[in-house]
Design a protein around this motif. Sequence first.
Motif, PDB file in Angstrom:
ATOM      1  N   GLN A 179       3.015   0.412  12.386  1.00 34.54           N
ATOM      2  CA  GLN A 179       4.454  -0.423  12.240  1.00 34.54           C
ATOM      3  C   GLN A 179       4.839  -1.948  12.592  1.00 34.54           C
ATOM      4  N   LYS A 180       4.064  -2.106  13.368  1.00 35.11           N
ATOM      5  CA  LYS A 180       4.094  -3.648  14.221  1.00 35.11           C
ATOM      6  C   LYS A 180       3.608  -4.602  13.089  1.00 35.11           C
ATOM      7  N   TRP A 181       2.966  -4.233  12.320  1.00 32.37           N
ATOM      8  CA  TRP A 181       2.311  -5.208  11.211  1.00 32.37           C
ATOM      9  C   TRP A 181       2.751  -5.102   9.841  1.00 32.37           C
ATOM     10  N   ARG A 182       3.100  -3.775   9.539  1.00 29.38           N
ATOM     11  CA  ARG A 182       3.624  -3.187   8.130  1.00 29.38           C
ATOM     12  C   ARG A 182       5.195  -2.871   8.097  1.00 29.38           C
ATOM     13  N   VAL A 183       5.530  -3.297   7.080  1.00 24.85           N
ATOM     14  CA  VAL A 183       7.151  -2.926   6.724  1.00 24.85           C
ATOM     15  C   VAL A 183       7.298  -1.805   5.645  1.00 24.85           C
ATOM     16  N   LEU A 184       7.845  -0.714   6.313  1.00 23.68           N
ATOM     17  CA  LEU A 184       8.194   0.261   5.299  1.00 23.68           C
ATOM     18  C   LEU A 184       9.144  -0.108   4.134  1.00 23.68           C
ATOM     19  N   THR A 203       0.882  -1.152   0.130  1.00 18.85           N
ATOM     20  CA  THR A 203      -0.001  -0.073   0.039  1.00 18.85           C
ATOM     21  C   THR A 203       0.764   1.228  -0.114  1.00 18.85           C
ATOM     22  N   THR A 204       0.717   2.088  -0.696  1.00 23.24           N
ATOM     23  CA  THR A 204       1.107   3.269  -0.547  1.00 23.24           C
ATOM     24  C   THR A 204       0.535   4.582   0.605  1.00 23.24           C
ATOM     25  N   GLN A 205      -0.608   3.901   1.126  1.00 23.49           N
ATOM     26  CA  GLN A 205      -0.936   4.517   2.226  1.00 23.49           C
ATOM     27  C   GLN A 205      -0.246   4.353   3.722  1.00 23.49           C
ATOM     28  N   VAL A 206       0.817   5.009   3.717  1.00 19.95           N
ATOM     29  CA  VAL A 206       1.988   4.767   4.755  1.00 19.95           C
ATOM     30  C   VAL A 206       1.384   5.349   6.077  1.00 19.95           C
ATOM     31  N   ARG A 207       1.236   4.438   7.036  1.00 19.94           N
ATOM     32  CA  ARG A 207       0.721   4.711   8.350  1.00 19.94           C
ATOM     33  C   ARG A 207       1.709   4.295   9.457  1.00 19.94           C
ATOM     34  N   THR A 208       2.143   5.044  10.116  1.00 27.51           N
ATOM     35  CA  THR A 208       3.237   4.908  11.174  1.00 27.51           C
ATOM     36  C   THR A 208       2.661   4.010  12.441  1.00 27.51           C
ATOM     37  N   LEU A 209       1.363   4.322  12.452  1.00 23.20           N
ATOM     38  CA  LEU A 209       0.527   3.489  13.631  1.00 23.20           C
ATOM     39  C   LEU A 209       0.486   2.314  13.488  1.00 23.20           C
ATOM     40  N   ASP A 216       6.935   5.422  -1.659  1.00 22.60           N
ATOM     41  CA  ASP A 216       7.326   4.822  -0.713  1.00 22.60           C
ATOM     42  C   ASP A 216       6.051   4.339  -0.407  1.00 22.60           C
ATOM     43  N   CYS A 217       6.196   2.930   0.086  1.00 19.80           N
ATOM     44  CA  CYS A 217       4.955   2.058   0.524  1.00 19.80           C
ATOM     45  C   CYS A 217       5.290   1.156   1.580  1.00 19.80           C
TER      46      CYS A 217
END
Length: 73
Positions: free
Chosen positions: A15-20, A7-13, A30-31
């Motif tokens: 971070q535990k389940w998503r890798v930048l 996803t290109t909807q980068v959400r810092t909240l 950035d995704c």
Amino acid sequence: MVVLPLTTQVRTLFQKWRVLLPARQRLLKDCQVVVDQPRALDRGRLGDGPLAVLTAAEMAAVDRSLMAVLGLL
């Protein structure tokens, strides 16, 4: 085949389940790898080649996140 979407909807909240992944190669923005939403796809639906190759550190982060989502940690 099971894939992890981007996803290109980068959400810092999340971070535990998503890798930048920073923009590079065929990634224009950035995704994040959406580890908490795996999908089953037919191989025929995949395009030509990868959008980007993950570094060893990025792949390790995806592995850790996936294990946490699956309850294996």
